[in-house]
Scaffold this motif. Sequence first.
Motif, PDB file in Angstrom:
ATOM      1  N   GLU A  25       0.931  -1.123  -0.196  1.00 27.81           N
ATOM      2  CA  GLU A  25       0.007   0.057   0.181  1.00 27.81           C
ATOM      3  C   GLU A  25       0.927   1.250   0.030  1.00 27.81           C
ATOM      4  O   GLU A  25       1.892   1.324   0.920  1.00 27.81           O
ATOM      5  N   SER A  63      -0.279  -0.358  -4.419  1.00 28.71           N
ATOM      6  CA  SER A  63      -1.728   0.190  -4.625  1.00 28.71           C
ATOM      7  C   SER A  63      -1.878   1.668  -4.235  1.00 28.71           C
ATOM      8  O   SER A  63      -1.067   1.746  -2.892  1.00 28.71           O
ATOM      9  N   ARG A  90      -7.141   1.522  -5.485  1.00 26.60           N
ATOM     10  CA  ARG A  90      -8.127   1.145  -4.483  1.00 26.60           C
ATOM     11  C   ARG A  90      -9.171   2.172  -4.592  1.00 26.60           C
ATOM     12  O   ARG A  90      -8.842   3.495  -4.209  1.00 26.60           O
ATOM     13  N   VAL A 109      -7.186 -12.126  -4.451  1.00 27.47           N
ATOM     14  CA  VAL A 109      -6.182 -11.488  -3.719  1.00 27.47           C
ATOM     15  C   VAL A 109      -6.335 -11.760  -2.303  1.00 27.47           C
ATOM     16  O   VAL A 109      -7.192 -12.434  -1.794  1.00 27.47           O
ATOM     17  N   SER A 151      -5.074 -11.072   1.528  1.00 25.09           N
ATOM     18  CA  SER A 151      -4.499 -10.076   2.380  1.00 25.09           C
ATOM     19  C   SER A 151      -4.792 -10.450   3.911  1.00 25.09           C
ATOM     20  O   SER A 151      -5.516 -11.404   4.141  1.00 25.09           O
ATOM     21  N   TYR A 181      -1.469  -9.114  -1.187  1.00 26.97           N
ATOM     22  CA  TYR A 181      -1.593  -7.516  -0.772  1.00 26.97           C
ATOM     23  C   TYR A 181      -0.992  -7.590   0.797  1.00 26.97           C
ATOM     24  O   TYR A 181      -1.494  -8.015   1.698  1.00 26.97           O
TER      25      TYR A 181
END
Length: 665
Positions: free
Chosen positions: A42, A73, A187, A267, A269, A300
């Motif tokens: 992120e 992201s 996002r 994905v 996470s 992620y």
Amino acid sequence: MQKSLDLLLRFLILLGIVAGLYGAGKRYSSEQHNRRVDLALEYSDVNSLSQLTGQSLATSLLQFRADGVTSISITEDTLATLEAQGAIHTQEWSDPQTVTVNSPEVLERIKKSFILKGLQVHDSPDSPHETVFEAATDQAGEEASDNQAPPGFAVKAEWAVVRTMGVGLDPRSISTAKAAGLKLIARINNFPGASPKSMLAVLKDVKQAGCDTVIFSGLEVFGYRAMAKDAAEAFKESGVQFGQVEFGKQKGDESLAVNLKGDFIRVHSISDGEMGTLDETEAIERFVRAARERNIRLCYIRFITTTGENPIALNAEYISKIAKATARGSEMSFGTAKPFDPVEVPAAVTLLIALGVAAAGVMLLRRILPVSNSLSIGTLACLSLLFGAMVLLLGETGHKLTAFAAALIFPTLACFRRDLLDSSVPTPAPLPMFGAIKNALRDIVTISLVTSIGIVSVVGLLASRPFMMRANQFMGIKAAHAIPVVVIGLLLIMGVPSLTGTLAGVWESYRNRLKSIAAQPLLLGQLLLGLVTLVAFMLILARTGNEPGVGVSGIELKFRSLLDHFLPVRPRTKEFMIGHPIMVFALGLWWRGNRKWAAPLFVVGIIGQVSFLNTFCHIHTPLHLSIIRDVTGLVIGSIIGIIALMLTDRFFRTSAEGSRTVEAA
């Protein structure tokens, strides 16, 4: 006639095997063409850590890229976040409400985002229930002249309504990420009033900014509630990939995935809350298993720590460990995530598999019950029409129903041993230990091969991208585990019907058997043993499936981790620790001449066979890993069963010899 019918049934099953292998090959090809995993961070996490450590953002991004990160992201700003950053200022007491924007670029970005999302934007307000956006005055704070009013616009919505709306990605963040050589992931949020046109416009804007994948922020995805099909069309037309977060539980994500028919990215996470409960090794294993065993193509990653003398170096090392463990040499590669190739299996192929399942059903029926040739032919015709119509007319639902039938029929057919279950059949003369072990191993291999025909049928029927991506799933996991065990168990209790009698005679004998059982007194020991067996069986069923109802203990998690470390793929516990060992043990007892314990233990051992097939019902697990998992479990379980047989035989032989010695004295 009977011989010809048996040959026909075997021929149809053989055709089903060939067709199933064809479908399995198409799926395997798709899996092997997509072994690339995307490791993403992120942007805001990296930015915050860089500021706290005094290291430049550009340097941090390059360091993380060197250690395995392939994408970054960027979360779109909202008016609320811009307000918190001081980029805009509100005057909520004004009528209409006024928002002052510090930068003309930000003002234009807000206006563009509103237009893309379908809001009515115009030059000046005509109602007090609107919000006015205007550029800030110059640094000296001078008022604009009457002839040179600051640029601005009004939107037909109150500030409270638009405050949480997304206003696009920060161009500076995009430039910084691109300069570091990282791919972009957007996002974005779902928004009120979304329409097919506005969803497409937003996704095209994201694509133009350089983002190939969208992972939604917040609790909803595009299309929730009634527009999943429109949202899927918008994704397809824009060329942007939807990133579905595994276990994310975002509203509408399953419907969107179904309508995309597997054309999306899965994905994995770990949330901030979960990260606080995991150590580094556990977190690494989570990502590795997700990528290798569940077709996850985008990991992620959140930072493992924000403390220490050099937290950036610690997190870079953590990411490097994830990359190394996931790669396992050259098994997996890294780069931008892409969807799996479509798997197209012709309808004729699935029809042949359905005919094979029908033939197996009739074969099972003929082995258990005294069924005439004419009734067998009629049953074959009915089942062939039923399964054939389902796979040809009901689409994926028909494939699932037929696969469920295969998951019931083949393990039951494999485990129906008349010689072992029928008390009227003489028990074989006891063999020496080596001979008993040899025959037990031969038997479990034969049983597993018959079960494998069911595996091939299930894999061929469910060989499509939606099943590989869990946009659709095998139905009836728990029932497929329970029914074969229950059927064989009932045959042991009620008695195996004679093939020389009639169906009416079978029914009458079962009625008499039920009356006899009901009239017998129930001993406390039998009651306790039955309750323990029932509880254990229910526990196994509760732990079965994609979302088991019973959690896994900490000790078992550590044991699983150990197996993951030493074995190519961890076998399933109920196979190599319960089902296979007990079945080998039971077969060994049978060949040693002990029917009393062999028959009931054999029924328990069927758990291994139904789980053996069930491994392949999880279509999102790569095919080659499922094969390795099953073979590993079968080998280890057989070894455990042999050891148990030898130890038990030695113990009882020693005990018997000791008793004879005492009696002689």
